[in-house]
Design a protein around this motif. Structure first.
Motif, PDB file in Angstrom:
ATOM      1  N   GLY A 110       1.922   1.213  40.788  1.00  0.00           N
ATOM      2  CA  GLY A 110       2.090   2.607  41.182  1.00  0.00           C
ATOM      3  C   GLY A 110       1.319   2.992  42.431  1.00  0.00           C
ATOM      4  N   ASN A 111       0.280   2.226  42.772  1.00  0.00           N
ATOM      5  CA  ASN A 111      -0.487   2.494  43.987  1.00  0.00           C
ATOM      6  C   ASN A 111       0.307   2.185  45.258  1.00  0.00           C
ATOM      7  N   TYR A 112       1.392   1.429  45.100  1.00  0.00           N
ATOM      8  CA  TYR A 112       2.179   0.982  46.252  1.00  0.00           C
ATOM      9  C   TYR A 112       3.510   1.719  46.371  1.00  0.00           C
ATOM     10  N   LEU A 113       4.045   2.165  45.257  1.00  0.00           N
ATOM     11  CA  LEU A 113       5.347   2.842  45.266  1.00  0.00           C
ATOM     12  C   LEU A 113       5.120   4.342  45.367  1.00  0.00           C
ATOM     13  N   ILE A 114       4.782   4.777  46.583  1.00  0.00           N
ATOM     14  CA  ILE A 114       4.304   6.145  46.793  1.00  0.00           C
ATOM     15  C   ILE A 114       5.129   6.897  47.830  1.00  0.00           C
ATOM     16  N   GLU A 115       6.314   6.401  48.126  1.00  0.00           N
ATOM     17  CA  GLU A 115       7.168   7.042  49.131  1.00  0.00           C
ATOM     18  C   GLU A 115       7.527   8.465  48.708  1.00  0.00           C
ATOM     19  N   ASN A 116       7.334   9.430  49.626  1.00  0.00           N
ATOM     20  CA  ASN A 116       7.663  10.831  49.339  1.00  0.00           C
ATOM     21  C   ASN A 116       8.992  11.266  49.941  1.00  0.00           C
ATOM     22  N   ARG A 117       9.575  10.433  50.795  1.00  0.00           N
ATOM     23  CA  ARG A 117      10.844  10.803  51.407  1.00  0.00           C
ATOM     24  C   ARG A 117      11.988  10.615  50.401  1.00  0.00           C
ATOM     25  N   ASP A 118      13.151  11.110  50.769  1.00  0.00           N
ATOM     26  CA  ASP A 118      14.306  11.093  49.865  1.00  0.00           C
ATOM     27  C   ASP A 118      14.921   9.694  49.818  1.00  0.00           C
ATOM     28  N   TYR A 119      14.407   8.873  48.915  1.00  0.00           N
ATOM     29  CA  TYR A 119      14.921   7.512  48.753  1.00  0.00           C
ATOM     30  C   TYR A 119      15.556   7.334  47.379  1.00  0.00           C
ATOM     31  N   TYR A 120      16.112   8.397  46.856  1.00  0.00           N
ATOM     32  CA  TYR A 120      16.763   8.324  45.555  1.00  0.00           C
ATOM     33  C   TYR A 120      18.041   7.492  45.647  1.00  0.00           C
ATOM     34  N   PHE A 121      18.319   6.780  44.561  1.00  0.00           N
ATOM     35  CA  PHE A 121      19.523   5.957  44.495  1.00  0.00           C
ATOM     36  C   PHE A 121      20.370   6.436  43.326  1.00  0.00           C
ATOM     37  N   ASP A 122      21.633   6.681  43.578  1.00  0.00           N
ATOM     38  CA  ASP A 122      22.548   7.204  42.560  1.00  0.00           C
ATOM     39  C   ASP A 122      22.942   6.089  41.587  1.00  0.00           C
ATOM     40  N   LYS A 123      22.536   6.255  40.342  1.00  0.00           N
ATOM     41  CA  LYS A 123      22.844   5.237  39.326  1.00  0.00           C
ATOM     42  C   LYS A 123      24.345   5.108  39.084  1.00  0.00           C
ATOM     43  N   ASN A 124      25.101   6.140  39.479  1.00  0.00           N
ATOM     44  CA  ASN A 124      26.552   6.123  39.290  1.00  0.00           C
ATOM     45  C   ASN A 124      27.304   5.634  40.527  1.00  0.00           C
ATOM     46  N   HIS A 125      26.579   5.133  41.487  1.00  0.00           N
ATOM     47  CA  HIS A 125      27.217   4.602  42.699  1.00  0.00           C
ATOM     48  C   HIS A 125      28.233   3.534  42.295  1.00  0.00           C
ATOM     49  N   PRO A 126      29.475   3.616  42.800  1.00  0.00           N
ATOM     50  CA  PRO A 126      30.520   2.674  42.379  1.00  0.00           C
ATOM     51  C   PRO A 126      30.132   1.198  42.507  1.00  0.00           C
ATOM     52  N   THR A 127      29.461   0.844  43.606  1.00  0.00           N
ATOM     53  CA  THR A 127      29.072  -0.554  43.795  1.00  0.00           C
ATOM     54  C   THR A 127      28.066  -0.989  42.742  1.00  0.00           C
ATOM     55  N   PHE A 128      27.125  -0.095  42.421  1.00  0.00           N
ATOM     56  CA  PHE A 128      26.117  -0.409  41.415  1.00  0.00           C
ATOM     57  C   PHE A 128      26.753  -0.522  40.036  1.00  0.00           C
ATOM     58  N   GLN A 129      27.667   0.368  39.728  1.00  0.00           N
ATOM     59  CA  GLN A 129      28.341   0.323  38.434  1.00  0.00           C
ATOM     60  C   GLN A 129      29.207  -0.931  38.303  1.00  0.00           C
ATOM     61  N   LYS A 130      29.851  -1.301  39.391  1.00  0.00           N
ATOM     62  CA  LYS A 130      30.636  -2.535  39.380  1.00  0.00           C
ATOM     63  C   LYS A 130      29.735  -3.733  39.137  1.00  0.00           C
ATOM     64  N   TYR A 131      28.553  -3.704  39.747  1.00  0.00           N
ATOM     65  CA  TYR A 131      27.579  -4.774  39.571  1.00  0.00           C
ATOM     66  C   TYR A 131      27.124  -4.856  38.112  1.00  0.00           C
ATOM     67  N   LEU A 132      26.826  -3.715  37.495  1.00  0.00           N
ATOM     68  CA  LEU A 132      26.368  -3.686  36.105  1.00  0.00           C
ATOM     69  C   LEU A 132      27.432  -4.204  35.141  1.00  0.00           C
ATOM     70  N   ASN A 133      28.681  -4.127  35.563  1.00  0.00           N
ATOM     71  CA  ASN A 133      29.767  -4.524  34.680  1.00  0.00           C
ATOM     72  C   ASN A 133      30.422  -5.850  35.081  1.00  0.00           C
TER      73      ASN A 133
END
Length: 244
Positions: A110-133
């Motif tokens: 947690g001392n390293y993962l401290i980015e405050n900028r908007d780096y959110y990733f959409d869990k419903n992103h089609p490519t990610f969902q295709k990967y999960l399946n």
């Protein structure tokens, strides 16, 4: 050129021949000592013949050479990164036998993962969902459950889904895309955070934010860098070996 994830072409790859250019520099500058680093795959490439060739050429130009595989996660940063390190001392310099550093403690992830900028990733992103399946991951993972725990690291750079607690996989120059969980969300690892995971000091790493440097470039540079905390420990041991 010797990476276990690459083509392992060794000296047939021009990158694998860089040792000969380094030798010319060492000879021309009469460098008293050096620290070199390469991927772990160098150790057993071509059944160890490549390693022996490198050691032979360094011995021929007058260096006592010590080598060992070290993993960054045991030397001050929470990143799994096995690399072989070479420490050379010119043979005319009186010195004690070089000893590789003992393991040291690592601050929490947690001392390293401290980015405050908007780096959110959409869990419903089609490519990610295709990967999960895909055929490797289908039905194997519950993303909602994973999101309940902060600082679970998700690696989807390969076909199979991999997750880690308290550490990250190896940062690579050509393959980005590491994610992690925080406050119930998925976030993308930023270049700033990648530099921190390679041991760069906060003020130096923060310059990539201050100067708006492109994230893809910084991720590549971080993946190609030596871990600063490992080099620091090697440097301390080298100073000890040559101390009078």
């Amino acid at each position: 050129a010797f990476s276990i994830v690459g083509k392992r072409e060794g000296f047939d790859d021009t990158r694998g021949q860089i040792i000969y250019h380094l030798v010319e520099i060492l000879k021309a500058k009469a460098t008293p000592y050096f620290i070199l680093e390469n991927v772990k795959g160098l150790i057993n490439h071509d059944k160890g013949k490549t390693l022996q060739s490198i050691l032979a050429v360094l011995n021929e130009i007058g260096y006592h050479v010590y080598y060992q595989v070290l993993d960054s996660q045991y030397y001050g940063v929470p990143q799994m990164r096995e690399r072989v390190y070479f420490v050379g001392i010119r043979e005319d310099i009186v010195h004690k036998p070089f000893e590789f550093p003992p393991m040291i403690d690592c601050p929490p992830l947690g001392n390293y993962l401290i980015e405050n900028r908007d780096y959110y990733f959409d869990k419903n992103h089609p490519t990610f969902q295709k990967y999960l399946n895909n055929k490797y991951n289908n039905g194997q993972y519950d993303i909602e459950a994973i999101l309940q725990n902060d600082y679970t690291v998700v690696d989807w750079r390969q076909s199979d889904f991999r997750s880690y607690q308290s550490k990250t996989p190896t940062l690579r120059t050509g393959r980005h895309g590491i994610l992690y969980t925080k406050n119930g969300n998925l976030r993308k690892l930023s270049g700033y955070e990648a530099l921190l995971l390679q041991g760069f000091p906060h003020p130096l790493a923060k310059k990539v934010i201050d100067h708006h440097l492109p994230d893809s470039k910084i991720l590549s540079q971080a993946g190609n860098a030596m871990t600063v905390t490992v080099i620091e420990q090697l440097g301390r041991q080298l100073l000890s070996a040559i101390a009078k």
